[in-house]
Scaffold this active site. Structure first.
Site, PDB file in Angstrom:
ATOM      1  N   GLY A 224      35.680  18.554  66.216  1.00 59.39           N
ATOM      2  CA  GLY A 224      36.885  19.035  65.542  1.00 59.39           C
ATOM      3  C   GLY A 224      37.397  18.114  64.451  1.00 59.39           C
ATOM      4  CD  GLU A 265      29.081  19.746  57.793  1.00 58.05           C
ATOM      5  OE1 GLU A 265      28.052  19.602  58.472  1.00 58.05           O
ATOM      6  OE2 GLU A 265      30.191  19.309  58.152  1.00 58.05           O
ATOM      7  CD  GLU A 405      23.155   7.237  57.981  1.00 54.47           C
ATOM      8  OE1 GLU A 405      22.086   7.779  57.699  1.00 54.47           O
ATOM      9  OE2 GLU A 405      24.232   7.580  57.495  1.00 54.47           O
ATOM     10  CE  LYS A 440      39.079  -3.107  60.453  1.00 52.37           C
ATOM     11  NZ  LYS A 440      38.059  -3.284  59.407  1.00 52.37           N
TER      12      LYS A 440
END
Length: 481
Positions: A224, A265, A405, A440
């Site tokens: 979501g 997207e 990544e 964070k």
């Protein structure tokens, strides 16, 4: 055929003197020497660096220095004494040149008009310098054309953004701004200092989404992420809309503005349907299938009308790179104002160098997103995918190490949040509940924000807001944006 011989023999544009008007400069300085009020009148328009002639720059600097330390008493004599103290009187032509400047104008009535001319010529000189640098890059830089376009646009927009602003580097000036912000927050009794996300507990942790902050919202697919950030975009745009409607002054409005969403997207139509469902609390499946009765269709029309008034912009061109994204943000900010940037999602941004190792590509993109946040002075929210390692663990709650990544995402981000739903793995486990894990927070505490996931309308809500009656926004009085 076109005869090029005559055209080519004419002077090149950049061989000519830069734009300037020395008569206007002398007239402005003369007005300032004649009237202390004229100095106050033009101080918001011009600075000493706006003058072209070096002697005029030095005279203007002396006048502005005196205006900060004395009340009245600024004339040719006091300015000459100030210049003499600094060993600059002879460099401007001595008292005789000051007398000549004074003789330029009989009174100071037109000081503002002269100031506008001086400022205009300065801006043209800046534009000329930028154009020269752009031409040099075109001839000598082997970068991609899109990158050159982005750099060129950045140079031009820097003139718009920075011209007229007195850059403050001294700590005493910076502390004035800091104390002003602190006093405002004290007066507002704890109001968030940034932009409200629409989720109270998240704002408590972060004091709102801060200007110049890079915010990462990461999760596994189908958690979501897009729906969550649409909820935030709705809140930010609605606050900007309401501030506009109330005709508040910039200081009263506080931070905020329009939202630009780069949907790399999903198509813009799909995103618009999501927003309709979120605002109207409609069942997304019924909307997609067209299974709405007459009353629901009328409601949907009302929502679409109201939604169209909000300052939300959607760019769904696939394969955007950072140069293009930055250029679009500058245009939106310049034309409409900008409160927040949303990237859906980070790993789909086209790298500048496709041959570079993927980890370095993502690191470079993350760094440039942070630069974009600082340049625009708005929060940039970038969605990101988590790696598959999450799914292989017994405890599937995300951790910072799961960012896919590149560790540079964590390094450059000011705020990293993970969206997690247990029912995505086991439908019977905490159905309809979600956790927003603040992993964070560069300027505050970390923690967990409990949310409610309403799958049908693709909404996230604070747990305390779950009992809110449906259609709340529709019931408010309509007005034009």
């Amino acid at each position: 055929m076109v005869d090029r011989s005559e055209r080519d023999s004419s002077p090149a544009p950049f061989d000519r003197l830069p734009p300037q008007n020395l008569d206007a400069e002398r007239a402005l300085l003369g007005s300032m020497l004649l009237s202390y009020e004229a100095i106050d009148e033009v101080a918001e328009l011009v600075q000493a660096r706006h003058f072209y002639l070096d002697a005029h720059v030095r005279i203007a600097e002396a006048i502005f220095r005196l205006s900060e330390t004395t009340i009245g008493g600024i004339d040719a004599v006091t300015v000459a004494e100030e210049l003499e103290k600094r060993g600059e009187l002879d460099r401007i032509g001595g008292p005789a040149y000051l007398a000549r400047v004074l003789e330029t104008v009989p009174h100071a009535a037109h000081a503002r008009y002269y100031a506008e001319i001086v400022r205009d010529k300065f801006v043209r000189r800046m534009l000329r310098e930028a154009s020269t640098a752009i031409l040099k890059e075109i001839d000598e830089d082997d970068s991609e054309t899109e990158a050159l376009l982005g750099n060129a646009e950045a140079r031009i927009f820097q003139i718009l953004d920075r011209e007229g602003e007195d850059e403050k580097f001294a700590l005493r000036d910076i502390l004035e701004d800091a104390m002003s912000g602190i006093h405002t927050r004290i007066a507002d009794d704890g109001t968030v200092s940034g932009i409200s996300s629409g989720f109270e507990k998240l704002d408590d942790l972060t004091s709102g989404l801060q200007p110049a902050a890079l915010v990462i919202v990461a999760a596994r697919p189908s958690m979501g992420k897009t729906a969550f950030v649409c909820n935030i975009a709705k809140s930010v745009a609605l606050n900007a809309y309401e501030a506009y409607q109330q005709e508040l002054s910039p200081s009263e409005k506080g931070p905020g503005g329009g939202v630009i969403v780069f949907s790399l997207e999903q198509s813009r139509v799909e995103l618009a349907e999501r927003l309709l469902c979120i605002f109207g609390k409609f069942d997304g499946l019924k909307v997609k299938k067209g299974e709405l009765d007459a009353e629901e269709t009328e409601q949907l029309l009302q929502i679409a009308t109201r939604l169209s008034e909000l300052p939300i912009f959607i760019d769904d061109i696939p394969g955007r790179n950072m140069a293009q994204i930055s250029a679009i943000c500058r245009r939106i900010k310049n034309r409409y104002g900008l409160g927040m940037v949303v990237i859906d999602y980070l790993q789909l941004i086209e790298p500048d160098d496709p041959k570079m190792p993927r980890e370095q590509q993502v690191a470079q993109i993350a760094r440039r997103l942070k630069f974009l946040a600082k340049e625009m002075s708005v929060p940039v929210i970038a969605l990101a995918q988590l790696n598959r390692g999450v799914d292989l663990r017994t405890d599937k709650r995300p951790k910072l190490a799961d960012l896919r990544e590149s560790g540079a995402i964590e390094q450059d981000a000011d705020l990293v949040m993970f969206l997690h739903r247990e029912d995505a793995y086991d439908p019977g486990e905490r159905p309809g509940e979600a956790d927003l894990i603040v992993a964070k927070n560069r300027n505050g505490p970390t923690g967990n924000v409990p949310l409610t996931w309403i799958k049908e309308s693709m909404r996230f809500e604070s747990r305390s807001d779950f009992d809110e009656p449906p259609g709340g926004w529709v019931d408010s009085e309509p007005s034009s944006f």
